[in-house]
Enzyme design. Sequence first.
Site, PDB file in Angstrom:
ATOM      1  N   PRO A   1       0.933  -1.300  -0.060  1.00  0.00           N
ATOM      2  CA  PRO A   1      -0.103   0.053  -0.029  1.00  0.00           C
ATOM      3  C   PRO A   1       0.984   1.311  -0.144  1.00  0.00           C
ATOM      4  O   PRO A   1       0.389   2.429  -0.309  1.00  0.00           O
ATOM      5  CB  PRO A   1      -0.764  -0.076   1.237  1.00  0.00           C
ATOM      6  CG  PRO A   1      -0.632  -1.595   1.769  1.00  0.00           C
ATOM      7  CD  PRO A   1       0.745  -2.078   1.233  1.00  0.00           C
TER       8      PRO A   1
ATOM      9  N   GLU B   1       3.146  -8.206   9.077  1.00  0.00           N
ATOM     10  CA  GLU B   1       2.988  -6.528   9.100  1.00  0.00           C
ATOM     11  C   GLU B   1       3.930  -6.021   8.072  1.00  0.00           C
ATOM     12  O   GLU B   1       4.046  -4.768   7.753  1.00  0.00           O
ATOM     13  CB  GLU B   1       3.214  -6.105  10.642  1.00  0.00           C
ATOM     14  CG  GLU B   1       1.845  -5.836  11.148  1.00  0.00           C
ATOM     15  CD  GLU B   1       1.510  -7.178  11.676  1.00  0.00           C
ATOM     16  OE1 GLU B   1       1.167  -7.420  13.009  1.00  0.00           O
ATOM     17  OE2 GLU B   1       1.099  -8.235  10.864  1.00  0.00           O
TER      18      GLU B   1
ATOM     19  N   ARG C   1      -3.257  -9.625 -20.065  1.00  0.00           N
ATOM     20  CA  ARG C   1      -4.167  -9.467 -21.125  1.00  0.00           C
ATOM     21  C   ARG C   1      -3.737  -8.438 -22.189  1.00  0.00           C
ATOM     22  O   ARG C   1      -4.264  -8.292 -23.163  1.00  0.00           O
ATOM     23  CB  ARG C   1      -5.684  -9.194 -20.458  1.00  0.00           C
ATOM     24  CG  ARG C   1      -5.631  -7.859 -19.667  1.00  0.00           C
ATOM     25  CD  ARG C   1      -7.112  -7.758 -18.638  1.00  0.00           C
ATOM     26  NE  ARG C   1      -8.259  -8.047 -19.394  1.00  0.00           N
ATOM     27  CZ  ARG C   1      -8.621  -7.039 -20.400  1.00  0.00           C
ATOM     28  NH1 ARG C   1      -7.976  -6.149 -20.417  1.00  0.00           N
ATOM     29  NH2 ARG C   1      -9.772  -7.416 -20.868  1.00  0.00           N
TER      30      ARG C   1
ATOM     31  N   ASP D   1     -10.304  -1.622 -24.372  1.00  0.00           N
ATOM     32  CA  ASP D   1     -10.716  -1.634 -22.987  1.00  0.00           C
ATOM     33  C   ASP D   1     -11.085  -0.411 -22.320  1.00  0.00           C
ATOM     34  O   ASP D   1     -10.582   0.766 -23.011  1.00  0.00           O
ATOM     35  CB  ASP D   1      -9.266  -2.098 -22.218  1.00  0.00           C
ATOM     36  CG  ASP D   1      -9.163  -3.391 -22.121  1.00  0.00           C
ATOM     37  OD1 ASP D   1      -9.959  -4.239 -22.488  1.00  0.00           O
ATOM     38  OD2 ASP D   1      -8.407  -3.849 -21.590  1.00  0.00           O
TER      39      ASP D   1
HETATM   40  C1  9WO Z   1      -1.035  -5.606   8.755  1.00  0.00           C
HETATM   41  C2  9WO Z   1      -1.125  -5.428  10.063  1.00  0.00           C
HETATM   42  C3  9WO Z   1      -1.451  -5.858  11.091  1.00  0.00           C
HETATM   43  C4  9WO Z   1      -1.717  -5.003  12.191  1.00  0.00           C
HETATM   44  C5  9WO Z   1      -1.343  -3.671  12.518  1.00  0.00           C
HETATM   45  C6  9WO Z   1      -0.795  -3.128  11.196  1.00  0.00           C
HETATM   46  C7  9WO Z   1      -0.503  -3.842  10.007  1.00  0.00           C
HETATM   47  N1  9WO Z   1      -0.295  -3.531   8.720  1.00  0.00           N
HETATM   48  C8  9WO Z   1      -0.307  -4.657   7.809  1.00  0.00           C
HETATM   49  C9  9WO Z   1       0.199  -4.415   6.824  1.00  0.00           C
HETATM   50  O1  9WO Z   1       0.028  -3.422   6.117  1.00  0.00           O
HETATM   51  N2  9WO Z   1       0.388  -5.831   5.990  1.00  0.00           N
HETATM   52  C10 9WO Z   1       0.895  -5.800   4.700  1.00  0.00           C
HETATM   53  C11 9WO Z   1       0.144  -7.116   4.011  1.00  0.00           C
HETATM   54  C12 9WO Z   1       2.209  -6.084   4.489  1.00  0.00           C
HETATM   55  C13 9WO Z   1       2.538  -5.968   3.078  1.00  0.00           C
HETATM   56  C14 9WO Z   1       2.075  -6.956   2.319  1.00  0.00           C
HETATM   57  N3  9WO Z   1       0.505  -7.126   2.705  1.00  0.00           N
HETATM   58  C15 9WO Z   1      -0.285  -6.230   1.738  1.00  0.00           C
HETATM   59  C16 9WO Z   1       0.093  -5.796   0.540  1.00  0.00           C
HETATM   60  N4  9WO Z   1      -1.455  -5.718   2.213  1.00  0.00           N
HETATM   61  N5  9WO Z   1      -2.066  -5.235   1.262  1.00  0.00           N
HETATM   62  C17 9WO Z   1      -1.044  -5.026   0.125  1.00  0.00           C
HETATM   63  C18 9WO Z   1      -1.021  -4.272  -0.983  1.00  0.00           C
HETATM   64  C19 9WO Z   1      -0.283  -4.316  -2.165  1.00  0.00           C
HETATM   65  C20 9WO Z   1      -0.458  -3.471  -3.282  1.00  0.00           C
HETATM   66  N6  9WO Z   1      -1.548  -2.683  -3.338  1.00  0.00           N
HETATM   67  C21 9WO Z   1      -2.409  -2.693  -2.317  1.00  0.00           C
HETATM   68  C22 9WO Z   1      -2.458  -3.443  -1.129  1.00  0.00           C
END
Ligand code: 9WO
Length: 258
Positions: free
Chosen positions: A95, A126, A164, A179
């Site tokens: 993120p 995390e 794609r 698209d």
């Molecule tokens: C989990 C967590 C649990 C308790 C307190 C804080 C916390 N932060 C996170 C967290 O951000 N975990 C991520 C899980 C770590 C990197 C991989 N993960 C992830 C990637 N979740 N969402 C994405 C992601 C990737 C690309 N675009 C959007 C979301």
Amino acid sequence: MKAVFDCVSIFPEMFAALTGSGITRKAQEAGLWSLSLWNPRDYADNAWRTVDDRPYGGGPGMVMQAAPLEAAIHAAKARQQANGARQSRVIYLSPQGVPLRHAKVIEMAADLQAGVGLVLLCGRYEGVDERLIERVVEEEISIGDFVVSGGELAAMLLMDALIRQLPGALGDAASAAEDSFVSGLLDCPHYTRPEMYAGQAVPEVLLSGDHARIRRWRLKASLARTRKRRPELLTQRALSAEETQLMTEIQHEQCGEQ
Ligand code: 9WO
């Protein structure tokens, strides 16, 4: 050239979603792309195969350790090079990354065809030790402003968007050039049989056979939708003379509704 993906993940079985169904499966069977999976647990230095540890500074949860991830990434890159990749690019899905957009997908698909192998790092828990990101990650990409349980779904989404775009991935009739977003607008509504459904008719123009009128109706519907739902897309894009005319019509119709 065949598009080459290598994913580093402690849940390699998740990638069956991509290899098992639909356009992505067909394209893989046709030899347009290949995927190798690398489990960091195979590079753990302990008998329990753990790859996470508690965060320095305290707090809840666990952080993925740098060493087993670096070993898995190194193995993936070495294999890509041995198989003739011109270059390997390591991407971390998170993120905190640069938001993915259609233009970036097009650019990356072209790189894949030109022999750039992608190594997609999928985090869990995390997150990942920052020193690993500094040492080996070339790009950090986000697929949207939300958090999921790990990077795997984000990696698969990126791969699907790229696959794609590969020539031959879509059937003869379909074309990635048509698209939504290629035009910078949202897609228009679609209808199929029956002509009447739950008291609602298909817009008359779509049954007319008048292709010029149909094209104009669709463009107008795309403009109206984009204006209503994603107005910022219109400020980032110039309008043709025809589009300006249609927008004027839309604005007048909207006035009448209020
Ligand atoms: C989990 C967590 C649990 C308790 C307190 C804080 C916390 N932060 C996170 C967290 O951000 N975990 C991520 C899980 C770590 C990197 C991989 N993960 C992830 C990637 N979740 N969402 C994405 C992601 C990737 C690309 N675009 C959007 C979301």
